[in-house]
Design a protein around this motif. Structure first.
Motif, PDB file in Angstrom:
ATOM      1  N   THR A 249       0.852  -1.185   0.000  1.00  0.00           N
ATOM      2  CA  THR A 249       0.000   0.000   0.000  1.00  0.00           C
ATOM      3  C   THR A 249       0.888   1.235   0.000  1.00  0.00           C
TER       4      THR A 249
ATOM      5  N   LYS B  71       2.343   4.595   0.902  1.00  0.00           N
ATOM      6  CA  LYS B  71       2.391   5.463   2.086  1.00  0.00           C
ATOM      7  C   LYS B  71       2.589   6.912   1.651  1.00  0.00           C
ATOM      8  N   SER B  72       3.494   7.110   0.662  1.00  0.00           N
ATOM      9  CA  SER B  72       3.729   8.463   0.153  1.00  0.00           C
ATOM     10  C   SER B  72       4.237   8.397  -1.281  1.00  0.00           C
TER      11      SER B  72
ATOM     12  N   THR C   8       6.817   5.308  -1.817  1.00  0.00           N
ATOM     13  CA  THR C   8       7.216   4.659  -0.575  1.00  0.00           C
ATOM     14  C   THR C   8       6.019   3.859  -0.104  1.00  0.00           C
ATOM     15  N   LEU C   9       6.220   2.583   0.138  1.00  0.00           N
ATOM     16  CA  LEU C   9       5.148   1.722   0.612  1.00  0.00           C
ATOM     17  C   LEU C   9       5.094   1.760   2.134  1.00  0.00           C
ATOM     18  N   GLU C  10       3.997   1.283   2.695  1.00  0.00           N
ATOM     19  CA  GLU C  10       3.809   1.311   4.153  1.00  0.00           C
ATOM     20  C   GLU C  10       4.889   0.539   4.901  1.00  0.00           C
ATOM     21  N   ASP C  11       5.507  -0.464   4.248  1.00  0.00           N
ATOM     22  CA  ASP C  11       6.565  -1.228   4.914  1.00  0.00           C
ATOM     23  C   ASP C  11       7.932  -0.544   4.810  1.00  0.00           C
TER      24      ASP C  11
ATOM     25  N   THR D 246      11.015   1.601  -0.963  1.00  0.00           N
ATOM     26  CA  THR D 246      10.906   2.672  -1.950  1.00  0.00           C
ATOM     27  C   THR D 246      11.072   2.076  -3.344  1.00  0.00           C
TER      28      THR D 246
ATOM     29  N   THR E 260      -1.864   8.060  -1.893  1.00  0.00           N
ATOM     30  CA  THR E 260      -1.703   7.407  -0.601  1.00  0.00           C
ATOM     31  C   THR E 260      -2.897   6.477  -0.357  1.00  0.00           C
ATOM     32  N   GLY E 261      -2.608   5.263   0.064  1.00  0.00           N
ATOM     33  CA  GLY E 261      -3.645   4.275   0.349  1.00  0.00           C
ATOM     34  C   GLY E 261      -3.932   3.336  -0.803  1.00  0.00           C
TER      35      GLY E 261
END
Length: 116
Positions: free
Chosen positions: A54, A56-57, A66-69, A72, A88-89
């Protein structure tokens, strides 16, 4: 006497037979199989990997996700993706290659964020 001679002959034949079989299995000057002597051959292309996550930014100017984990992903201009889908999301599924310490996307699928 006959028994000793027969046992000696049997041992000699076993040693000779084993030596011949061993010589056929191991070529001269080679200790192990060729695969064990060297690293796997490197091809000219990087190994493709896959990741899902997902967003993140998004850094739209550099095309970096950038993913939630914390992963990049760099999106090169050769990968076509509508910038308005990178939010995002949103869930992404990407294939990438490691190049110069970066994860460079080779294909990207984006699912819009859920409306819940």
């Amino acid at each position: 006497m006959k028994m000793t001679r027969m046992v000696t002959t049997l041992i000699a034949l076993t040693v000779v037979g084993s030596s011949a079989a061993w010589a056929q299995m191991t070529p001269p000057g080679q200790k192990e199989s060729p695969a064990m002597d060297r690293a796997p051959a490197q091809s000219g292309t990087a190994e493709a990997k896959e990741i899902q996550g997902t967003i993140k930014s998004v850094d739209p100017s550099k095309k970096i996700l950038t993913l939630e984990d914390g992963t990049t992903l760099t999106i090169p201009s050769s990968v076509k993706v509508a910038p308005d889908t990178l939010k995002t999301g949103a869930r992404v599924s990407a294939k990438y290659e490691e190049q110069g310490g970066k994860r460079v996307v080779t294909s990207l699928h984006v699912e819009p964020p859920s409306k819940s």
